[in-house]
Design a protein around this motif. Sequence first.
Motif, PDB file in Angstrom:
ATOM      1  N   GLU A 199       0.867  -1.176   0.000  1.00 38.36           N
ATOM      2  CA  GLU A 199       0.000   0.000   0.000  1.00 38.36           C
ATOM      3  C   GLU A 199       0.904   1.227   0.000  1.00 38.36           C
ATOM      4  O   GLU A 199       1.676   1.428   0.941  1.00 38.36           O
ATOM      5  CB  GLU A 199      -0.906   0.002   1.237  1.00 38.36           C
ATOM      6  CG  GLU A 199      -1.965  -1.080   1.246  1.00 38.36           C
ATOM      7  CD  GLU A 199      -2.844  -0.992   2.488  1.00 38.36           C
ATOM      8  OE1 GLU A 199      -3.187   0.135   2.892  1.00 38.36           O
ATOM      9  OE2 GLU A 199      -3.156  -2.050   3.062  1.00 38.36           O
ATOM     10  N   TRP A 200       0.792   2.031  -1.048  1.00 42.56           N
ATOM     11  CA  TRP A 200       1.673   3.197  -1.193  1.00 42.56           C
ATOM     12  C   TRP A 200       1.565   4.131   0.007  1.00 42.56           C
ATOM     13  O   TRP A 200       2.562   4.709   0.447  1.00 42.56           O
ATOM     14  CB  TRP A 200       1.338   3.939  -2.483  1.00 42.56           C
ATOM     15  CG  TRP A 200       2.249   5.090  -2.779  1.00 42.56           C
ATOM     16  CD1 TRP A 200       3.515   5.028  -3.304  1.00 42.56           C
ATOM     17  CD2 TRP A 200       1.979   6.481  -2.599  1.00 42.56           C
ATOM     18  NE1 TRP A 200       4.037   6.294  -3.447  1.00 42.56           N
ATOM     19  CE2 TRP A 200       3.118   7.201  -3.025  1.00 42.56           C
ATOM     20  CE3 TRP A 200       0.866   7.188  -2.111  1.00 42.56           C
ATOM     21  CZ2 TRP A 200       3.181   8.593  -2.985  1.00 42.56           C
ATOM     22  CZ3 TRP A 200       0.924   8.572  -2.070  1.00 42.56           C
ATOM     23  CH2 TRP A 200       2.080   9.255  -2.505  1.00 42.56           C
ATOM     24  N   SER A 201       0.395   4.261   0.578  1.00 36.09           N
ATOM     25  CA  SER A 201       0.200   5.166   1.716  1.00 36.09           C
ATOM     26  C   SER A 201       0.983   4.734   2.946  1.00 36.09           C
ATOM     27  O   SER A 201       1.240   5.542   3.846  1.00 36.09           O
ATOM     28  CB  SER A 201      -1.287   5.280   2.072  1.00 36.09           C
ATOM     29  OG  SER A 201      -1.802   4.013   2.463  1.00 36.09           O
ATOM     30  N   LYS A 202       1.366   3.453   3.009  1.00 35.46           N
ATOM     31  CA  LYS A 202       2.134   2.951   4.150  1.00 35.46           C
ATOM     32  C   LYS A 202       3.641   3.074   3.951  1.00 35.46           C
ATOM     33  O   LYS A 202       4.405   2.797   4.875  1.00 35.46           O
ATOM     34  CB  LYS A 202       1.773   1.484   4.429  1.00 35.46           C
ATOM     35  CG  LYS A 202       0.407   1.291   5.068  1.00 35.46           C
ATOM     36  CD  LYS A 202       0.236  -0.150   5.527  1.00 35.46           C
ATOM     37  CE  LYS A 202      -1.010  -0.312   6.383  1.00 35.46           C
ATOM     38  NZ  LYS A 202      -1.116  -1.681   6.931  1.00 35.46           N
ATOM     39  N   PHE A 203       4.063   3.456   2.747  1.00 39.68           N
ATOM     40  CA  PHE A 203       5.485   3.665   2.521  1.00 39.68           C
ATOM     41  C   PHE A 203       5.964   4.830   3.386  1.00 39.68           C
ATOM     42  O   PHE A 203       5.187   5.719   3.753  1.00 39.68           O
ATOM     43  CB  PHE A 203       5.764   3.944   1.053  1.00 39.68           C
ATOM     44  CG  PHE A 203       5.556   2.763   0.140  1.00 39.68           C
ATOM     45  CD1 PHE A 203       5.262   1.498   0.631  1.00 39.68           C
ATOM     46  CD2 PHE A 203       5.657   2.918  -1.240  1.00 39.68           C
ATOM     47  CE1 PHE A 203       5.083   0.415  -0.214  1.00 39.68           C
ATOM     48  CE2 PHE A 203       5.475   1.840  -2.096  1.00 39.68           C
ATOM     49  CZ  PHE A 203       5.181   0.589  -1.584  1.00 39.68           C
ATOM     50  N   ILE A 204       7.263   4.836   3.718  1.00 44.87           N
ATOM     51  CA  ILE A 204       7.823   5.787   4.676  1.00 44.87           C
ATOM     52  C   ILE A 204       9.048   6.448   4.067  1.00 44.87           C
ATOM     53  O   ILE A 204       9.944   5.760   3.572  1.00 44.87           O
ATOM     54  CB  ILE A 204       8.218   5.064   5.991  1.00 44.87           C
ATOM     55  CG1 ILE A 204       6.998   4.340   6.594  1.00 44.87           C
ATOM     56  CG2 ILE A 204       8.807   6.036   7.006  1.00 44.87           C
ATOM     57  CD1 ILE A 204       7.343   3.422   7.745  1.00 44.87           C
TER      58      ILE A 204
END
Length: 248
Positions: A193-198
């Motif tokens: 999930e791209w939104s969980k990338f940091i």
Amino acid sequence: MQGAEATVDPTEVAKFEAMAAEWWDPNGKFKPLHMLNPCRLDYITRQIAAEFDRDLSAEMPFKGLRLLDIGCGGGLLSEPMARLGATVVGADAAARNIPVARIHAEQSGLMIDYRHTTAEALAEAGEQFDVVLNMEVVEHVSDPLAYLTACRKLLKPGGLHLCSTINRNPKSFAMAIVGAEYVMRWLPRGTHEWSKFITPDELCRLLEQAGLKPVDRTGFVFNPITWGWSLSSRDLSVNYVTASVKPA
């Protein structure tokens, strides 16, 4: 045990349980990790050797070090660490990964302590390690700060924490999701999930908040021409890794 598993995301665990049998197939669903593994091992071994003053040309240079491979999967990192002499505990929240890892280790003649457990549960039990490998896991947990805090608790004073993940920007979306999951079909759709990338800055802040001291960050760079990975001190735009220490 509920508190000890607070950062485990059941949906994320289910994704990897569904692929468990393919861990050691270099052309299967974990092909990207097999391709990346030599580059990861290069970074990991050099960081451990530098931190603990070990000679990598020696036989079993990591003998005497206790190492945790959290999110060990099928053991792609646990096995080479054991071959280098470390006493290895491999832990994974996905139950189906553990039998796969155990069988492969036995077939390889390696003694590795594989456990179906979590970082939080190990921390609550008072386990302590010289090195914690935390590779490609933090982007799959529900609470990165709580998870990294548990990883810090697992380290002995002066211990080394190695954490890799994926940057969050348009390039990482194009390469890690569109490229890897839709175009190349290296991974099942929905693995990430791209939104969980940091981002690297965000991860360093989280590490500091968790009580660790970041000492290095390096990129893993894929070259589509040579079809291989390399380390870069400048390009952290997609995959990258950090080293941090627990203050003595």
